[in-house]
Design a protein around this motif. Structure first.
Motif, PDB file in Angstrom:
ATOM      1  N   LEU A   6      56.131  10.235 -12.699  1.00 42.32           N
ATOM      2  CA  LEU A   6      54.808  10.154 -12.089  1.00 42.32           C
ATOM      3  C   LEU A   6      54.963   9.336 -10.813  1.00 42.32           C
ATOM      4  O   LEU A   6      55.403   8.186 -10.861  1.00 42.32           O
ATOM      5  CB  LEU A   6      53.824   9.508 -13.056  1.00 42.32           C
ATOM      6  N   VAL A   7      54.636   9.917  -9.683  1.00 47.60           N
ATOM      7  CA  VAL A   7      54.765   9.237  -8.397  1.00 47.60           C
ATOM      8  C   VAL A   7      53.370   8.995  -7.833  1.00 47.60           C
ATOM      9  O   VAL A   7      52.566   9.921  -7.712  1.00 47.60           O
ATOM     10  CB  VAL A   7      55.605  10.069  -7.412  1.00 47.60           C
ATOM     11  N   SER A   8      53.086   7.738  -7.501  1.00 47.24           N
ATOM     12  CA  SER A   8      51.772   7.369  -6.983  1.00 47.24           C
ATOM     13  C   SER A   8      51.740   7.509  -5.463  1.00 47.24           C
ATOM     14  O   SER A   8      52.656   7.052  -4.769  1.00 47.24           O
ATOM     15  CB  SER A   8      51.421   5.934  -7.378  1.00 47.24           C
ATOM     16  N   VAL A   9      50.662   8.123  -4.961  1.00 48.65           N
ATOM     17  CA  VAL A   9      50.523   8.370  -3.524  1.00 48.65           C
ATOM     18  C   VAL A   9      49.121   7.974  -3.080  1.00 48.65           C
ATOM     19  O   VAL A   9      48.201   7.880  -3.892  1.00 48.65           O
ATOM     20  CB  VAL A   9      50.781   9.854  -3.187  1.00 48.65           C
ATOM     21  N   ARG A  10      48.976   7.780  -1.757  1.00 49.48           N
ATOM     22  CA  ARG A  10      47.671   7.372  -1.235  1.00 49.48           C
ATOM     23  C   ARG A  10      47.151   8.263  -0.111  1.00 49.48           C
ATOM     24  O   ARG A  10      46.050   8.049   0.385  1.00 49.48           O
ATOM     25  CB  ARG A  10      47.697   5.914  -0.781  1.00 49.48           C
ATOM     26  N   THR A  11      47.930   9.260   0.287  1.00 44.89           N
ATOM     27  CA  THR A  11      47.500  10.189   1.337  1.00 44.89           C
ATOM     28  C   THR A  11      47.953  11.604   0.980  1.00 44.89           C
ATOM     29  O   THR A  11      48.835  11.800   0.131  1.00 44.89           O
ATOM     30  CB  THR A  11      48.105   9.831   2.706  1.00 44.89           C
ATOM     31  N   ALA A  12      47.389  12.596   1.674  1.00 42.78           N
ATOM     32  CA  ALA A  12      47.803  13.982   1.465  1.00 42.78           C
ATOM     33  C   ALA A  12      49.260  14.181   1.878  1.00 42.78           C
ATOM     34  O   ALA A  12      50.011  14.900   1.205  1.00 42.78           O
ATOM     35  CB  ALA A  12      46.892  14.921   2.249  1.00 42.78           C
ATOM     36  N   ASP A  13      49.682  13.556   2.967  1.00 43.05           N
ATOM     37  CA  ASP A  13      51.077  13.689   3.403  1.00 43.05           C
ATOM     38  C   ASP A  13      52.027  13.148   2.337  1.00 43.05           C
ATOM     39  O   ASP A  13      53.070  13.747   2.060  1.00 43.05           O
ATOM     40  CB  ASP A  13      51.298  12.948   4.726  1.00 43.05           C
ATOM     41  N   GLU A  14      51.679  12.001   1.739  1.00 44.58           N
ATOM     42  CA  GLU A  14      52.525  11.448   0.685  1.00 44.58           C
ATOM     43  C   GLU A  14      52.537  12.370  -0.523  1.00 44.58           C
ATOM     44  O   GLU A  14      53.579  12.551  -1.174  1.00 44.58           O
ATOM     45  CB  GLU A  14      52.035  10.057   0.288  1.00 44.58           C
ATOM     46  N   ALA A  15      51.389  12.940  -0.864  1.00 42.51           N
ATOM     47  CA  ALA A  15      51.318  13.836  -2.016  1.00 42.51           C
ATOM     48  C   ALA A  15      52.208  15.052  -1.813  1.00 42.51           C
ATOM     49  O   ALA A  15      52.918  15.488  -2.729  1.00 42.51           O
ATOM     50  CB  ALA A  15      49.876  14.265  -2.252  1.00 42.51           C
ATOM     51  N   LEU A  16      52.185  15.614  -0.609  1.00 38.43           N
ATOM     52  CA  LEU A  16      53.025  16.775  -0.328  1.00 38.43           C
ATOM     53  C   LEU A  16      54.506  16.392  -0.331  1.00 38.43           C
ATOM     54  O   LEU A  16      55.354  17.179  -0.775  1.00 38.43           O
ATOM     55  CB  LEU A  16      52.625  17.394   1.005  1.00 38.43           C
ATOM     56  N   PRO A  40      38.959   6.338  -1.941  1.00 33.55           N
ATOM     57  CA  PRO A  40      37.641   6.938  -1.718  1.00 33.55           C
ATOM     58  C   PRO A  40      37.605   8.364  -2.257  1.00 33.55           C
ATOM     59  O   PRO A  40      38.596   9.090  -2.192  1.00 33.55           O
ATOM     60  CB  PRO A  40      37.492   6.910  -0.191  1.00 33.55           C
ATOM     61  N   ARG A  41      36.457   8.755  -2.776  1.00 33.37           N
ATOM     62  CA  ARG A  41      36.336  10.078  -3.403  1.00 33.37           C
ATOM     63  C   ARG A  41      36.689  11.202  -2.431  1.00 33.37           C
ATOM     64  O   ARG A  41      37.322  12.196  -2.822  1.00 33.37           O
ATOM     65  CB  ARG A  41      34.918  10.292  -3.938  1.00 33.37           C
ATOM     66  N   ALA A  42      36.285  11.078  -1.171  1.00 37.46           N
ATOM     67  CA  ALA A  42      36.582  12.132  -0.201  1.00 37.46           C
ATOM     68  C   ALA A  42      38.088  12.298  -0.019  1.00 37.46           C
ATOM     69  O   ALA A  42      38.579  13.428   0.147  1.00 37.46           O
ATOM     70  CB  ALA A  42      35.918  11.824   1.136  1.00 37.46           C
ATOM     71  N   ILE A  43      38.823  11.204  -0.051  1.00 40.07           N
ATOM     72  CA  ILE A  43      40.276  11.290   0.100  1.00 40.07           C
ATOM     73  C   ILE A  43      40.886  11.936  -1.135  1.00 40.07           C
ATOM     74  O   ILE A  43      41.810  12.765  -1.029  1.00 40.07           O
ATOM     75  CB  ILE A  43      40.871   9.891   0.362  1.00 40.07           C
ATOM     76  N   ILE A  44      40.389  11.594  -2.315  1.00 39.11           N
ATOM     77  CA  ILE A  44      40.882  12.228  -3.534  1.00 39.11           C
ATOM     78  C   ILE A  44      40.690  13.738  -3.455  1.00 39.11           C
ATOM     79  O   ILE A  44      41.613  14.519  -3.717  1.00 39.11           O
ATOM     80  CB  ILE A  44      40.178  11.653  -4.772  1.00 39.11           C
ATOM     81  N   ARG A  45      39.486  14.154  -3.078  1.00 41.06           N
ATOM     82  CA  ARG A  45      39.222  15.593  -2.981  1.00 41.06           C
ATOM     83  C   ARG A  45      40.139  16.253  -1.944  1.00 41.06           C
ATOM     84  O   ARG A  45      40.639  17.359  -2.169  1.00 41.06           O
ATOM     85  CB  ARG A  45      37.755  15.823  -2.616  1.00 41.06           C
ATOM     86  N   GLY A  46      40.370  15.564  -0.832  1.00 41.58           N
ATOM     87  CA  GLY A  46      41.235  16.126   0.202  1.00 41.58           C
ATOM     88  C   GLY A  46      42.675  16.270  -0.254  1.00 41.58           C
ATOM     89  O   GLY A  46      43.343  17.263   0.056  1.00 41.58           O
ATOM     90  N   ILE A  47      43.168  15.282  -1.009  1.00 42.57           N
ATOM     91  CA  ILE A  47      44.543  15.358  -1.505  1.00 42.57           C
ATOM     92  C   ILE A  47      44.682  16.487  -2.518  1.00 42.57           C
ATOM     93  O   ILE A  47      45.648  17.265  -2.482  1.00 42.57           O
ATOM     94  CB  ILE A  47      44.968  14.011  -2.117  1.00 42.57           C
ATOM     95  N   VAL A  48      43.725  16.592  -3.428  1.00 41.75           N
ATOM     96  CA  VAL A  48      43.767  17.678  -4.407  1.00 41.75           C
ATOM     97  C   VAL A  48      43.758  19.030  -3.694  1.00 41.75           C
ATOM     98  O   VAL A  48      44.539  19.937  -4.033  1.00 41.75           O
ATOM     99  CB  VAL A  48      42.588  17.573  -5.393  1.00 41.75           C
ATOM    100  N   ALA A  49      42.909  19.180  -2.692  1.00 42.18           N
ATOM    101  CA  ALA A  49      42.840  20.441  -1.956  1.00 42.18           C
ATOM    102  C   ALA A  49      44.159  20.751  -1.256  1.00 42.18           C
ATOM    103  O   ALA A  49      44.632  21.900  -1.265  1.00 42.18           O
ATOM    104  CB  ALA A  49      41.703  20.384  -0.941  1.00 42.18           C
ATOM    105  N   ALA A  50      44.782  19.729  -0.647  1.00 42.19           N
ATOM    106  CA  ALA A  50      46.048  19.942   0.052  1.00 42.19           C
ATOM    107  C   ALA A  50      47.138  20.389  -0.917  1.00 42.19           C
ATOM    108  O   ALA A  50      47.945  21.277  -0.607  1.00 42.19           O
ATOM    109  CB  ALA A  50      46.468  18.660   0.768  1.00 42.19           C
ATOM    110  N   LEU A  51      47.172  19.790  -2.102  1.00 44.41           N
ATOM    111  CA  LEU A  51      48.181  20.178  -3.093  1.00 44.41           C
ATOM    112  C   LEU A  51      47.961  21.605  -3.573  1.00 44.41           C
ATOM    113  O   LEU A  51      48.908  22.384  -3.692  1.00 44.41           O
ATOM    114  CB  LEU A  51      48.136  19.206  -4.278  1.00 44.41           C
ATOM    115  N   ARG A  52      46.721  21.953  -3.847  1.00 46.55           N
ATOM    116  CA  ARG A  52      46.452  23.302  -4.348  1.00 46.55           C
ATOM    117  C   ARG A  52      46.702  24.346  -3.262  1.00 46.55           C
ATOM    118  O   ARG A  52      47.212  25.442  -3.548  1.00 46.55           O
ATOM    119  CB  ARG A  52      45.023  23.388  -4.876  1.00 46.55           C
ATOM    120  N   GLU A  53      46.381  24.002  -2.014  1.00 44.49           N
ATOM    121  CA  GLU A  53      46.657  24.931  -0.915  1.00 44.49           C
ATOM    122  C   GLU A  53      48.153  25.142  -0.734  1.00 44.49           C
ATOM    123  O   GLU A  53      48.592  26.210  -0.282  1.00 44.49           O
ATOM    124  CB  GLU A  53      46.041  24.408   0.377  1.00 44.49           C
ATOM    125  N   ALA A  54      48.945  24.121  -1.094  1.00 42.45           N
ATOM    126  CA  ALA A  54      50.396  24.236  -1.004  1.00 42.45           C
ATOM    127  C   ALA A  54      50.987  24.970  -2.207  1.00 42.45           C
ATOM    128  O   ALA A  54      52.202  25.150  -2.289  1.00 42.45           O
ATOM    129  CB  ALA A  54      51.021  22.843  -0.892  1.00 42.45           C
TER     130      ALA A  54
END
Length: 249
Positions: A6-16, A40-54
């Protein structure tokens, strides 16, 4: 079976980067605001979206932030808000205290999949651990609150850590460990044999609040995937990292 990472990340770039680097789980948190600091909730939603789009199908978890156990309504409100952001699992810190049982019962009744994270700094209440293990939760973890005090292995004796893992697994639950873990802790992690282990400090080039470093993540994954940790090691930027072909020195 190998311990999953399990790797903890704080941005969409880190998640990718975690996705590309071989993580098994991606965990969303803000390490600069506490052990289980919430994004922040908006960042969580953005990271989830970036992962699913990838095209990622990896499980995604997110923390609710450091909410006191005495604020049950606040905890449940945060679980609902974070769970609605599209994550698969919501993580909630569980401090030692008499309120733990009521909080665990309430989390088990939530409509979202929840993993309680027992904070080991003041020791573990094994009655509460056993209670959590018997509830319909998505797993049970142990972590540390004060990362400056050392790793999980500094916070708890090895016998207590093994008891934690064994107690949760005996109830048929998935069990995870985390707490300022580094690459050189992997032999001890493998000896405990949890289902998954969480990492942030080990994959950052500096403090855990600094950016994720792809080379460190690759080194962590390479060692974790090996059947045994090599005995010959080198130092990379002050972090003990076994030599892995193709990775920078």
């Amino acid at each position: 079976m190998a311990v999953q990472l399990l790797v903890s990340v704080r941005t969409a770039d880190e998640a990718l980067a975690a996705l590309r680097g071989g993580a098994d789980f991606i965990d969303l948190k803000e390490p600069r605001t506490g052990a289980l600091g919430g994004l922040p909730r908006a960042i969580i939603r953005g990271i989830v979206a970036a992962l699913r789009e990838a095209g990622s199908t990896l499980p995604v978890s997110a923390t609710i932030g450091d909410v006191p156990l005495g604020d049950l309504n606040g905890i449940l409100d945060c679980v609902g808000a974070v769970g609605s952001c599209g994550v698969d699992i919501v993580k909630v810190g569980i401090e030692r205290g008499p309120q733990a049982f009521a909080v665990l019962d309430a989390l088990a009744a939530c409509s979202h999949d929840v993993v309680p994270v027992f904070l080991a700094d003041q020791g573990l209440d094994f009655a509460a651990v056993a209670h959590a293990a018997g509830l319909p939760l998505a797993g049970v973890m142990v972590d540390t609150a004060d990362k400056r005090a050392g790793s999980l292995f500094d916070a708890l004796p090895a016998a207590d850590l093994q008891r934690f893992v064994d107690t949760v697994r005996a109830a048929g639950q998935r069990v995870g460990v985390a707490g300022a873990l580094r690459v050189h802790h992997l032999p001890a992690v493998h000896a405990l044999a949890p289902d998954f282990a969480g990492f942030r400090s080990a994959v950052c080039n500096g403090s855990r609040g600094s950016a994720l470093d792809a080379a460190r993540l690759q080194a962590l994954v390479a060692v974790a995937r090996a059947s045994a940790v090599p005995t010959v090691a080198r130092f990379m930027g002050g972090l003990r990292v076994p030599a892995v072909a193709g990775l920078p020195a």
